[in-house]
Write an enzyme that holds these catalytic residues in place. Sequence first.
Site, PDB file in Angstrom:
ATOM      1  N   ASP A  88     -10.550   1.024  -3.329  1.00 43.71           N
ATOM      2  CA  ASP A  88      -9.898   2.330  -3.470  1.00 43.71           C
ATOM      3  C   ASP A  88      -9.631   2.610  -4.943  1.00 43.71           C
ATOM      4  O   ASP A  88      -9.143   3.682  -5.288  1.00 43.71           O
ATOM      5  CB  ASP A  88      -8.585   2.341  -2.682  1.00 43.71           C
ATOM      6  CG  ASP A  88      -7.928   3.713  -2.677  1.00 43.71           C
ATOM      7  OD1 ASP A  88      -8.632   4.688  -2.345  1.00 43.71           O
ATOM      8  OD2 ASP A  88      -6.735   3.812  -3.039  1.00 43.71           O
ATOM      9  N   GLU A 101     -12.096   4.206 -13.450  1.00 41.02           N
ATOM     10  CA  GLU A 101     -11.909   5.400 -12.609  1.00 41.02           C
ATOM     11  C   GLU A 101     -11.360   6.609 -13.365  1.00 41.02           C
ATOM     12  O   GLU A 101     -11.557   7.744 -12.943  1.00 41.02           O
ATOM     13  CB  GLU A 101     -10.973   5.087 -11.429  1.00 41.02           C
ATOM     14  CG  GLU A 101      -9.520   4.856 -11.808  1.00 41.02           C
ATOM     15  CD  GLU A 101      -8.645   4.525 -10.591  1.00 41.02           C
ATOM     16  OE1 GLU A 101      -9.006   3.616  -9.830  1.00 41.02           O
ATOM     17  OE2 GLU A 101      -7.602   5.180 -10.424  1.00 41.02           O
ATOM     18  N   ARG A 109      -5.368  -2.157  -8.321  1.00 35.10           N
ATOM     19  CA  ARG A 109      -5.769  -1.560  -9.592  1.00 35.10           C
ATOM     20  C   ARG A 109      -7.178  -2.041  -9.918  1.00 35.10           C
ATOM     21  O   ARG A 109      -7.497  -3.218  -9.731  1.00 35.10           O
ATOM     22  CB  ARG A 109      -4.809  -1.965 -10.732  1.00 35.10           C
ATOM     23  CG  ARG A 109      -3.465  -1.225 -10.742  1.00 35.10           C
ATOM     24  CD  ARG A 109      -3.617   0.266 -11.070  1.00 35.10           C
ATOM     25  NE  ARG A 109      -2.345   0.983 -11.048  1.00 35.10           N
ATOM     26  CZ  ARG A 109      -1.828   1.594  -9.985  1.00 35.10           C
ATOM     27  NH1 ARG A 109      -2.460   1.586  -8.824  1.00 35.10           N
ATOM     28  NH2 ARG A 109      -0.683   2.238 -10.079  1.00 35.10           N
ATOM     29  N   HIS A 120      -9.064   6.397  -4.895  1.00 37.62           N
ATOM     30  CA  HIS A 120      -7.632   6.154  -5.119  1.00 37.62           C
ATOM     31  C   HIS A 120      -6.784   7.030  -4.182  1.00 37.62           C
ATOM     32  O   HIS A 120      -5.883   7.743  -4.613  1.00 37.62           O
ATOM     33  CB  HIS A 120      -7.262   6.406  -6.586  1.00 37.62           C
ATOM     34  CG  HIS A 120      -6.095   5.581  -7.040  1.00 37.62           C
ATOM     35  ND1 HIS A 120      -6.054   4.937  -8.263  1.00 37.62           N
ATOM     36  CD2 HIS A 120      -4.917   5.273  -6.434  1.00 37.62           C
ATOM     37  CE1 HIS A 120      -4.905   4.291  -8.374  1.00 37.62           C
ATOM     38  NE2 HIS A 120      -4.200   4.475  -7.284  1.00 37.62           N
TER      39      HIS A 120
HETATM   40  P1  NAI Z   1       5.452  -4.924  -5.449  1.00 40.20           P
HETATM   41  O1  NAI Z   1       6.025  -4.955  -6.831  1.00 40.20           O
HETATM   42  O2  NAI Z   1       6.363  -4.709  -4.285  1.00 40.20           O
HETATM   43  O3  NAI Z   1       4.639  -6.278  -5.182  1.00 40.20           O
HETATM   44  C1  NAI Z   1       3.752  -6.865  -6.092  1.00 40.20           C
HETATM   45  C2  NAI Z   1       3.747  -8.362  -5.787  1.00 40.20           C
HETATM   46  O4  NAI Z   1       2.710  -8.966  -6.580  1.00 40.20           O
HETATM   47  C3  NAI Z   1       5.065  -9.059  -6.143  1.00 40.20           C
HETATM   48  O5  NAI Z   1       5.530  -9.817  -5.041  1.00 40.20           O
HETATM   49  C4  NAI Z   1       4.679  -9.956  -7.314  1.00 40.20           C
HETATM   50  O6  NAI Z   1       5.433 -11.159  -7.366  1.00 40.20           O
HETATM   51  C5  NAI Z   1       3.215 -10.223  -7.009  1.00 40.20           C
HETATM   52  N1  NAI Z   1       2.444 -10.713  -8.144  1.00 40.20           N
HETATM   53  C6  NAI Z   1       2.601 -10.420  -9.454  1.00 40.20           C
HETATM   54  N2  NAI Z   1       1.684 -11.095 -10.178  1.00 40.20           N
HETATM   55  C7  NAI Z   1       0.959 -11.829  -9.301  1.00 40.20           C
HETATM   56  C8  NAI Z   1      -0.123 -12.742  -9.423  1.00 40.20           C
HETATM   57  N3  NAI Z   1      -0.655 -13.032 -10.624  1.00 40.20           N
HETATM   58  N4  NAI Z   1      -0.623 -13.311  -8.310  1.00 40.20           N
HETATM   59  C9  NAI Z   1      -0.119 -13.022  -7.082  1.00 40.20           C
HETATM   60  N5  NAI Z   1       0.908 -12.170  -6.907  1.00 40.20           N
HETATM   61  C10 NAI Z   1       1.426 -11.567  -7.993  1.00 40.20           C
HETATM   62  O7  NAI Z   1       4.301  -3.824  -5.487  1.00 40.20           O
HETATM   63  P2  NAI Z   1       3.690  -3.016  -4.270  1.00 40.20           P
HETATM   64  O8  NAI Z   1       4.487  -1.786  -4.042  1.00 40.20           O
HETATM   65  O9  NAI Z   1       3.414  -3.936  -3.144  1.00 40.20           O
HETATM   66  O10 NAI Z   1       2.304  -2.547  -4.925  1.00 40.20           O
HETATM   67  C11 NAI Z   1       1.267  -3.465  -5.240  1.00 40.20           C
HETATM   68  C12 NAI Z   1       0.227  -2.746  -6.082  1.00 40.20           C
HETATM   69  O11 NAI Z   1      -0.417  -1.755  -5.295  1.00 40.20           O
HETATM   70  C13 NAI Z   1       0.831  -1.955  -7.260  1.00 40.20           C
HETATM   71  O12 NAI Z   1       0.975  -2.787  -8.384  1.00 40.20           O
HETATM   72  C14 NAI Z   1      -0.204  -0.909  -7.504  1.00 40.20           C
HETATM   73  O13 NAI Z   1      -1.100  -1.384  -8.486  1.00 40.20           O
HETATM   74  C15 NAI Z   1      -0.946  -0.783  -6.181  1.00 40.20           C
HETATM   75  N6  NAI Z   1      -0.791   0.541  -5.556  1.00 40.20           N
HETATM   76  C16 NAI Z   1      -1.927   1.234  -5.229  1.00 40.20           C
HETATM   77  C17 NAI Z   1      -1.831   2.474  -4.622  1.00 40.20           C
HETATM   78  C18 NAI Z   1      -3.060   3.243  -4.213  1.00 40.20           C
HETATM   79  O14 NAI Z   1      -2.944   4.432  -3.852  1.00 40.20           O
HETATM   80  N7  NAI Z   1      -4.244   2.649  -4.215  1.00 40.20           N
HETATM   81  C19 NAI Z   1      -0.527   3.095  -4.370  1.00 40.20           C
HETATM   82  C20 NAI Z   1       0.606   2.247  -4.697  1.00 40.20           C
HETATM   83  C21 NAI Z   1       0.457   1.026  -5.297  1.00 40.20           C
END
Ligand code: NAI
Length: 332
Positions: free
Chosen positions: A260, A265, A236, A297
């Site tokens: 990305d 954005e 993000r 994105h």
């Molecule tokens: P997820 O929920 O499986 O994993 C997120 C991880 O971040 C969790 O293990 C959580 O404990 C950890 N976390 C939370 N706060 C933290 C901190 N302060 N420091 C370190 N780790 C922390 O989510 P997923 O599916 O892996 O997605 C991650 C991010 O990717 C989403 O939040 C979203 O913002 C982004 N995303 C971007 C996309 C794109 O097209 N560019 C598409 C899908 C997701």
Amino acid sequence: MIKIAFYDTKTYDREAVLAAPGAGDIEWTFHDFRLTTETAATAVGMDAVCVFVNDRLDRPCLEKLAEAGVKRVALRCAGFNQVDLQAAKNLGISVTRVPAYSPHAVAEHTVALLMTLNRKIHRAYNRVREHNFSLAGLVGFDLHGKTVGIIGTGKIGRCAAEIFRGFGCHVLAHDPFPVTDWASQQGIVYAPLDDLFSQADIISLHLPLTPESHHLIDATTIARMKTGAYLINTSRGKLVDTPAVIEALKSGHLGGVALDVYEEEEGIFFEDHSGHALRDDTLALLLSLPNVLITSHQAFLTQEALGEIARVTVANLGLVNQGSALPDTLLT
Ligand code: NAI
């Protein structure tokens, strides 16, 4: 038949959602504009709205939706920082999301960005098309043996970490909820954030945007990074303080930045602005730097991810309509 208003529609969204199982039982109204307080009146008479990352469902918007009779919000994305969940709950609006569609899509794009930026593929592509076969300025570095810091080892961060291990990188990870069995199987080491910042050659962000993670990467944290470190953000935009990154790129403290996502954005990404001046000076400055690579994105944009987003979104709408939902998709 439930009626759904679908916002910020792109051709690929429409095609994917109409092909999903159960889509024929829904009456769809597609809008190409985003859902905001100003456009919420277009939801009058709808049972649900279906939205994406740059629609803005703050309290005033949700109040307008409630007045319009909307009972459900179906996010066709994983992140939900764009919705005031407490306001939705107070107004009796259920919110569902697609928690995982293809972590591989995002992780693979992350690595594609790094490889392109490091090996200057984007510059080489343009040069060769103009019959300029010079290699000057195209020197990259081996990924093998480098240390990659993965912040956030959820679904996407773990996929990315495994790909980097495949390149022969050392991987340091940080997450408040470490997945220790997985890490020891993969030869990945969890480390405090300060150690990750000071040791990583490449830092890749895979954590959600929350009040705590806002501007995780700022002048202070950048100062702790190695000189010449590369930063990749496919999570993000607001995780990163963009002016601080620009200063670090200008001073040479950061070696390269691949994004990305961008903090401002909304209203820019996903749209064609090629016919007029870009009104965001910070983005224009970033785009002018040779060691910056930006995509709009698109990390999620694979056939597999679009199909899965459509399938789960339609299933969410159907299940919530019957008074139930998959537990991990329901936010309120
Ligand atoms: P997820 O929920 O499986 O994993 C997120 C991880 O971040 C969790 O293990 C959580 O404990 C950890 N976390 C939370 N706060 C933290 C901190 N302060 N420091 C370190 N780790 C922390 O989510 P997923 O599916 O892996 O997605 C991650 C991010 O990717 C989403 O939040 C979203 O913002 C982004 N995303 C971007 C996309 C794109 O097209 N560019 C598409 C899908 C997701």
